[in-house]
Write a protein that holds these residues in place. Structure first.
Motif, PDB file in Angstrom:
ATOM      1  N   LEU A  59       0.857  -1.176   0.000  1.00 12.58           N
ATOM      2  CA  LEU A  59       0.000   0.000   0.000  1.00 12.58           C
ATOM      3  C   LEU A  59       0.895   1.228   0.000  1.00 12.58           C
ATOM      4  CD1 LEU A  59      -3.136   1.020   0.820  1.00 12.58           C
ATOM      5  CD2 LEU A  59      -1.796   1.752   2.785  1.00 12.58           C
ATOM      6  N   LEU A  60       0.747   2.071  -1.008  1.00 17.24           N
ATOM      7  CA  LEU A  60       1.471   3.341  -1.094  1.00 17.24           C
ATOM      8  C   LEU A  60       0.446   4.442  -0.888  1.00 17.24           C
ATOM      9  CD1 LEU A  60       3.778   5.296  -1.842  1.00 17.24           C
ATOM     10  CD2 LEU A  60       3.258   4.846  -4.241  1.00 17.24           C
ATOM     11  N   ALA A  61       0.572   5.149   0.218  1.00 22.12           N
ATOM     12  CA  ALA A  61      -0.374   6.222   0.536  1.00 22.12           C
ATOM     13  C   ALA A  61       0.357   7.557   0.518  1.00 22.12           C
ATOM     14  CB  ALA A  61      -1.001   5.991   1.902  1.00 22.12           C
ATOM     15  N   THR A  62      -0.308   8.572   0.015  1.00 23.33           N
ATOM     16  CA  THR A  62       0.255   9.917  -0.030  1.00 23.33           C
ATOM     17  C   THR A  62      -0.718  10.869   0.648  1.00 23.33           C
ATOM     18  OG1 THR A  62       1.294   9.405  -2.136  1.00 23.33           O
ATOM     19  CG2 THR A  62       1.158  11.714  -1.536  1.00 23.33           C
ATOM     20  N   GLU A  63      -0.287  11.463   1.725  1.00 19.96           N
ATOM     21  CA  GLU A  63      -1.088  12.482   2.393  1.00 19.96           C
ATOM     22  C   GLU A  63      -0.837  13.803   1.693  1.00 19.96           C
ATOM     23  OE1 GLU A  63      -3.237  11.868   4.791  1.00 19.96           O
ATOM     24  OE2 GLU A  63      -2.670   9.761   4.986  1.00 19.96           O
TER      25      GLU A  63
END
Length: 122
Positions: free
Chosen positions: A19-23
Motif C-alpha cells: 500500500l502506497l499512501a500519499t497524504e
C-alpha cells in the motif's frame, strides 16, 4: 533555474501486498490534479516539455529515470527512481524527460494546476 528535490513516501507491505499512501499535507503545494503514466511494453521517453506547474512525480512500481534541465539541450540533472514511494518534486519551468523501464513501471504525478494549464502528451 529552479531546483528539483527528492522526496519519499512510505510503502506498507504485508502478506496481502503493498500500500502506497500519499497524504496531501505532505506535498508542498495544493494538489489540483492527479494522473498516472504507465503500460508501455518498452522504454519510451515521455514528457519532453517544460513543466507548466509544480509537480510531484511519484514512483508507484518498477523504475523510472527522470532527466531535468533548463531546456531540451541541457538535461543536466538525472534521477533514477527504483523504489516505490520515491519521488521527485519538479518545480514549474524545468524541462522534463522521463523513461519508464518497462510495462511494470508506473508513475503518479500530482500537479498544482488543473489540466487546462498543462501540456498534452505528458
Amino acid at each position: 533555474m529552479p531546483e528539483a528535490r527528492r522526496m519519499s513516501f512510505p510503502v506498507f507491505e504485508d502478506e496481502r501486498g503493498a500500500l502506497l499512501a500519499t497524504e496531501f499535507a505532505d506535498v508542498p503545494f495544493a494538489v489540483r490534479r492527479v494522473f498516472t503514466v504507465g503500460y508501455s511494453d518498452r522504454a519510451i521517453a515521455r514528457g519532453n516539455h517544460f513543466v507548466p506547474c509544480d509537480q510531484l512525480l511519484l514512483l508507484v512500481s518498477g523504475r523510472v529515470t527522470v532527466h531535468l534541465g533548463a531546456d531540451d539541450t541541457s538535461l543536466n540533472e538525472t534521477f533514477d527512481l527504483q523504489q516505490p514511494g520515491s519521488a521527485i518534486l519538479v518545480p514549474m519551468g524545468l524541462y522534463i524527460q522521463y523513461t519508464l523501464a518497462d510495462s511494470h513501471s508506473r508513475v503518479m504525478v500530482l500537479a498544482s494546476e488543473p489540466f487546462h494549464t498543462a501540456v498534452e502528451g505528458s
